[in-house]
Enzyme design. Structure first.
Site, PDB file in Angstrom:
ATOM      1  N   GLU A 140      -2.289   1.019   0.327  1.00  0.00           N
ATOM      2  CA  GLU A 140      -3.405   1.076   1.283  1.00  0.00           C
ATOM      3  C   GLU A 140      -3.440   2.420   2.015  1.00  0.00           C
ATOM      4  O   GLU A 140      -4.514   2.959   2.283  1.00  0.00           O
ATOM      5  CB  GLU A 140      -3.328  -0.088   2.276  1.00  0.00           C
ATOM      6  CG  GLU A 140      -3.430  -1.462   1.638  1.00  0.00           C
ATOM      7  CD  GLU A 140      -4.640  -1.644   0.733  1.00  0.00           C
ATOM      8  OE1 GLU A 140      -5.701  -1.035   0.988  1.00  0.00           O
ATOM      9  OE2 GLU A 140      -4.524  -2.399  -0.250  1.00  0.00           O
ATOM     10  N   HIS A 143      -5.406   4.993   0.258  1.00  0.00           N
ATOM     11  CA  HIS A 143      -6.855   4.929   0.481  1.00  0.00           C
ATOM     12  C   HIS A 143      -7.251   5.777   1.692  1.00  0.00           C
ATOM     13  O   HIS A 143      -8.289   6.440   1.676  1.00  0.00           O
ATOM     14  CB  HIS A 143      -7.322   3.483   0.677  1.00  0.00           C
ATOM     15  CG  HIS A 143      -7.377   2.693  -0.579  1.00  0.00           C
ATOM     16  ND1 HIS A 143      -8.197   2.998  -1.642  1.00  0.00           N
ATOM     17  CD2 HIS A 143      -6.700   1.581  -0.950  1.00  0.00           C
ATOM     18  CE1 HIS A 143      -8.036   2.117  -2.606  1.00  0.00           C
ATOM     19  NE2 HIS A 143      -7.118   1.243  -2.223  1.00  0.00           N
TER      20      HIS A 143
END
Length: 176
Positions: A140, A143
């Site tokens: 994550e 990202h």
């Protein structure tokens, strides 16, 4: 609110996000940190994920949610995360991503990490993860940096994985 996920190739997924304040989130997106947490957590659950970045939902906010305890379904919001240490020991494991349905690639990442973040109460925290939670966090976090897990695979492995994913999608469309 359940967000619609951006598709792979969306330009906003390739942008490194600047730090975001709770005030900016309120002003620009009319969301409190709790609402952001709840909306991302709801979207993650509805799409079958174990982590979800705000930018995957079209929100240019440097934040993501993830299960910090998968068994208990505990979801934590990490705002403005920063990895401060990575172990030299690495682990290779099959990863997938909601942005790339049915694509799974063996990705090597540090086994353990330490990091800082702002929690959903606006407080700066320090923490560490090892194993699966460290992997989800790093995925994550990428990202937030405008990266995704496909960037860690060789061209050949990526092509093979994409071929399998297309077959699976085609098969599902025939069933539907």
């Amino acid at each position: 609110m359940i967000y619609k996920l951006l598709e792979a190739g969306s330009p906003s997924l390739n942008v490194k996000l600047p730090e975001t304040s709770a005030e900016e989130i309120k002003e620009k997106h009319n969301l409190t940190l709790k609402e952001l947490h709840d909306n991302l957590a709801g979207t993650m659950a509805a799409t079958g994920g174990i982590g979800l970045s705000a930018n995957q939902c079209g929100l240019p906010i440097r934040a993501f949610v993830m299960y910090t305890n998968i068994d208990k379904k505990e979801v934590t919001l990490f705002m403005n995360p920063k990895i401060t240490w990575e172990s030299e020991e690495t682990v290779t494991y099959s990863e997938g991503c909601l942005t790339f349905p049915f694509l799974f690639l063996n990705i090597t990442r540090p086994k353990s990490i330490k990091f800082t973040f702002t929690d959903n109460e606006g407080k700066t925290q320090e923490s560490a993860f090892t194993g699966l939670t460290a992997r989800i966090f790093q995925h994550e976090y990428d990202h937030m940096e405008g990266k995704n897990f496909t960037m860690y695979a060789s061209k050949l492995k990526l092509e093979m994985g994409m071929k399998k994913a297309r077959k699976k999608l085609k098969k599902l469309k025939k069933v539907a």
